[in-house]
Enzyme design. Structure first.
Site, PDB file in Angstrom:
ATOM      1  CG  ASP A 293      94.327  63.367  44.953  1.00  0.00           C
ATOM      2  OD1 ASP A 293      94.042  64.638  44.865  1.00  0.00           O
ATOM      3  OD2 ASP A 293      93.687  62.676  45.743  1.00  0.00           O
TER       4      ASP A 293
ATOM      5  CD  GLU B 183      90.361  65.921  49.386  1.00  0.00           C
ATOM      6  OE1 GLU B 183      89.848  66.780  50.462  1.00  0.00           O
ATOM      7  OE2 GLU B 183      90.214  65.265  48.289  1.00  0.00           O
ATOM      8  CD  GLU B 184      88.732  63.064  46.287  1.00  0.00           C
ATOM      9  OE1 GLU B 184      88.317  62.946  47.455  1.00  0.00           O
ATOM     10  OE2 GLU B 184      88.257  64.300  45.697  1.00  0.00           O
TER      11      GLU B 184
ATOM     12  CG  ASP C 245      85.709  65.969  44.297  1.00  0.00           C
ATOM     13  OD1 ASP C 245      86.519  66.810  44.408  1.00  0.00           O
ATOM     14  OD2 ASP C 245      85.678  65.089  44.984  1.00  0.00           O
TER      15      ASP C 245
ATOM     16  CG  HIS D 218      92.243  67.418  45.293  1.00  0.00           C
ATOM     17  ND1 HIS D 218      91.515  66.762  44.833  1.00  0.00           N
ATOM     18  CD2 HIS D 218      90.945  67.738  45.895  1.00  0.00           C
ATOM     19  CE1 HIS D 218      90.189  66.425  45.255  1.00  0.00           C
ATOM     20  NE2 HIS D 218      89.637  67.558  46.156  1.00  0.00           N
TER      21      HIS D 218
ATOM     22  CG  HIS E 228      84.001  61.062  46.895  1.00  0.00           C
ATOM     23  ND1 HIS E 228      84.435  60.884  48.168  1.00  0.00           N
ATOM     24  CD2 HIS E 228      84.438  61.485  46.191  1.00  0.00           C
ATOM     25  CE1 HIS E 228      85.050  62.135  48.205  1.00  0.00           C
ATOM     26  NE2 HIS E 228      85.392  62.506  47.367  1.00  0.00           N
TER      27      HIS E 228
HETATM   28  N1  BES Z   1      85.258  67.797  47.406  1.00  0.00           N
HETATM   29  C1  BES Z   1      84.945  66.801  48.114  1.00  0.00           C
HETATM   30  C2  BES Z   1      85.073  67.301  49.523  1.00  0.00           C
HETATM   31  C3  BES Z   1      83.479  67.662  49.044  1.00  0.00           C
HETATM   32  C4  BES Z   1      82.893  66.677  49.414  1.00  0.00           C
HETATM   33  C5  BES Z   1      83.380  69.179  48.570  1.00  0.00           C
HETATM   34  C6  BES Z   1      81.378  66.824  48.921  1.00  0.00           C
HETATM   35  C7  BES Z   1      82.153  68.859  48.070  1.00  0.00           C
HETATM   36  C8  BES Z   1      80.898  68.083  48.321  1.00  0.00           C
HETATM   37  C9  BES Z   1      86.670  66.309  48.817  1.00  0.00           C
HETATM   38  O1  BES Z   1      87.834  66.397  47.335  1.00  0.00           O
HETATM   39  C10 BES Z   1      86.927  65.011  48.852  1.00  0.00           C
HETATM   40  O2  BES Z   1      85.736  64.133  49.273  1.00  0.00           O
HETATM   41  N2  BES Z   1      87.591  64.584  50.560  1.00  0.00           N
HETATM   42  C11 BES Z   1      87.938  63.484  51.119  1.00  0.00           C
HETATM   43  C12 BES Z   1      88.886  64.059  51.902  1.00  0.00           C
HETATM   44  C13 BES Z   1      89.336  62.966  52.841  1.00  0.00           C
HETATM   45  C14 BES Z   1      89.847  61.714  52.033  1.00  0.00           C
HETATM   46  C15 BES Z   1      90.130  63.287  54.305  1.00  0.00           C
HETATM   47  C16 BES Z   1      86.167  63.180  52.058  1.00  0.00           C
HETATM   48  O3  BES Z   1      85.113  64.127  52.254  1.00  0.00           O
HETATM   49  O4  BES Z   1      86.402  62.409  52.053  1.00  0.00           O
HETATM   50 MN    MN Z   2      87.549  66.976  46.231  1.00  0.00          MN
END
Ligand code: BES
Ligand code: MN
Length: 452
Positions: free
Chosen positions: A94, A156-157, A125, A92, A422
């Site tokens: 974004d 995605e975020e 990320d 992704h 994040h």
């Molecule tokens: N890349 C992350 C998921 C992730 C977090 C992988 C920590 C490895 C370590 C992904 O971009 C993400 O943060 N997804 C969101 C999805 C949500 C908005 C539906 C999440 O998990 O908060």
């Molecule tokens: Mn991600």
């Protein structure tokens, strides 16, 4: 690369050669603050999509920017040589909002290297996930041994709301034998991982009203409830004293066999000294296979603005991480029923769904997975991948599973325990990034050669 059957040594050299240009391209992407959240400038998401499209065209892919009512995704394609499989590469473009910029040691959107890590929002990320795909493609030049579809999502975020529709609309163009989702994490520096389960997510907004408007807290306090106290009491019913979520109807997944040392969780999260862990069960279970529930924000008068008045209305954003096997619709209903059952003092209550994504379990058996494990082992100099869960969510995984039930799905990524996705000072380990790129090139080369 000119031969169709690139050797491991040739791919190593080719990936090595590509890393500095990839670094420049990654820095260019990090400078574009493409944030899909509603209060941010979506012209930046468009610019980000255009920059991604330019990169994919540069790899020789036939490329379009596509959308289905949400933020733009980028779709690039190169047909399979006769008899070869097709591989879909997902990332992704974004990024998360930067958060409190005062907590960053450098500008979130001006990439800088310190101690072998590249700092910036999205540096890992997931712009590095995208760049891993680009490096793998560039390593083969115009001699790609497999068909490739690159799909780079733009929201995605912010919950991937239009993703299922995009996958449906472009189903035929996206069809692939293997789908590589590069948005997860490795187990440690020097230790790769394959992600075998992800938690889902349900967010919701809870609003409590007890009064038409503010009234004097001395005149009425004692007989008349304020909405903020009512909200806080309601939120306090969601966990038991140990910190386990006590909402009836949420699924608890099967136990994990991975030993996730508590000291690592403490150090990697930055828990303040003296703070204890919440929940019960092993660390891996608490983080990967059981539901968790957090209060992400509250709307109420700020401390500075608070006068001696009863608060009429208060709101909280709640986020539930769902265990593998749960369902966002059912989980939201369970949460709503719980909140309604525990509504304090007859306060008026509304519970609004605010986005979700399904959890999933990934089948890591089959011949493609032998190729993938071997590629990771080679790229990490003989270290085999750990099979791990992920406490975070990637709605794309279940969306691809639903749209392409026969494809082999592989969830990998560039993140490591120190990435701070994040958070402030997000960063990419540049050495590990090189291994991710090599692994991916080896995967493409390996999938082109059918295993016996
Ligand atoms: N890349 C992350 C998921 C992730 C977090 C992988 C920590 C490895 C370590 C992904 O971009 C993400 O943060 N997804 C969101 C999805 C949500 C908005 C539906 C999440 O998990 O908060
Ligand atoms: Mn991600």
């Amino acid at each position: 690369m000119t031969t169709k059957d690139a050797t491991e040594a040739e791919l190593r050299t080719a990936v090595e050669r590509e890393l500095s240009r990839a670094r420049t391209d990654l820095e260019h992407l990090v400078r574009i603050p493409g944030i899909a959240f509603p209060e941010f400038d979506h012209a930046e998401v468009d610019r980000s999509a255009e920059a991604v499209a330019t990169l994919l065209r540069g790899c020789g892919l036939e490329t379009d920017v596509v959308r289905a009512g949400g933020q733009p995704a980028v779709l690039g394609r190169c047909p399979a040589p006769p008899g070869a499989p097709t591989v879909l590469l997902y990332a992704h473009h974004d990024v998360q909002p930067p958060g409190d910029e005062a907590l960053w040691d450098s500008d979130p959107f001006e990439p800088v290297e310190r101690d072998g890590r590249l700092y910036g929002r999205g540096a890992a990320d997931d712009k590095a996930g995208l760049m891993a795909h680009v490096v793998a493609l560039r390593a083969f030049g115009d001699a790609l041994p497999v068909g490739v579809v690159v799909f780079v999502e733009g929201e995605e975020e912010y919950g991937s709301a239009s993703l299922s529709e995009l996958l449906r609309q472009h189903h035929d163009k996206l069809r692939a034998d293997v789908i590589v989702i590069a948005d997860s994490a490795n187990w440690d520096i020097g230790v790769p991982a394959l992600t075998t389960s992800l938690r889902g997510i349900v967010n919701c907004v809870v609003e409590v009203r007890t009064l038409d408007a503010e009234v004097h807290s001395g005149l009425f306090g004692g007989a008349v409830p304020d909405a903020l106290t009512a909200l806080v009491r309601l939120l306090a019913t969601l966990h038991d004293d140990a910190g386990d979520v006590v909402v009836d109807g949420l699924v608890v997944g099967p136990e994990s066999t991975v030993d996730f040392p508590a000291d690592r969780v403490r150090a990697e999260s930055g828990m303040v000294d003296g703070v204890r862990f919440t929940g019960t069960g092993s660390m891996a279970d608490r983080l990967w296979t059981r539901p968790s529930l957090s209060v992400l924000g509250i709307d109420a008068p700020s401390v500075l603005q608070a006068g001696n008045a009863l608060v009429p209305l208060a709101r909280a954003k709640i986020s539930v991480r769902l265990a593998p096997g749960d369902d966002p619709g059912k989980a939201f209903a369970a949460l709503r029923d719980h909140l309604e059952a525990y509504r304090p003092w007859g306060a008026a209550l509304s519970v609004t769904f605010d986005g979700g994504g399904a959890p999933c379990v990934i089948d890591t058996t089959g011949p493609h997975y032998e190729t993938i494990r071997s590629a990771l082992r080679t790229a990490w100099d003989g270290v085999s991948p750990e099979e791990i869960g992920l406490g975070g969510s990637i709605p794309a995984v279940s969306a691809f599973q639903a749209e392409f039930p026969d494809a082999t799905i592989v969830v990998t990524g560039v993140e490591d325990p120190y990435t701070q996705a994040h958070g402030p000072n997000e960063s990419l380990h540049l050495g590990e990034f090189g291994r991710v790129c090599l692994a991916e090139a080896l995967v493409l080369g390996g999938l082109a050669r059918p295993t016996g």
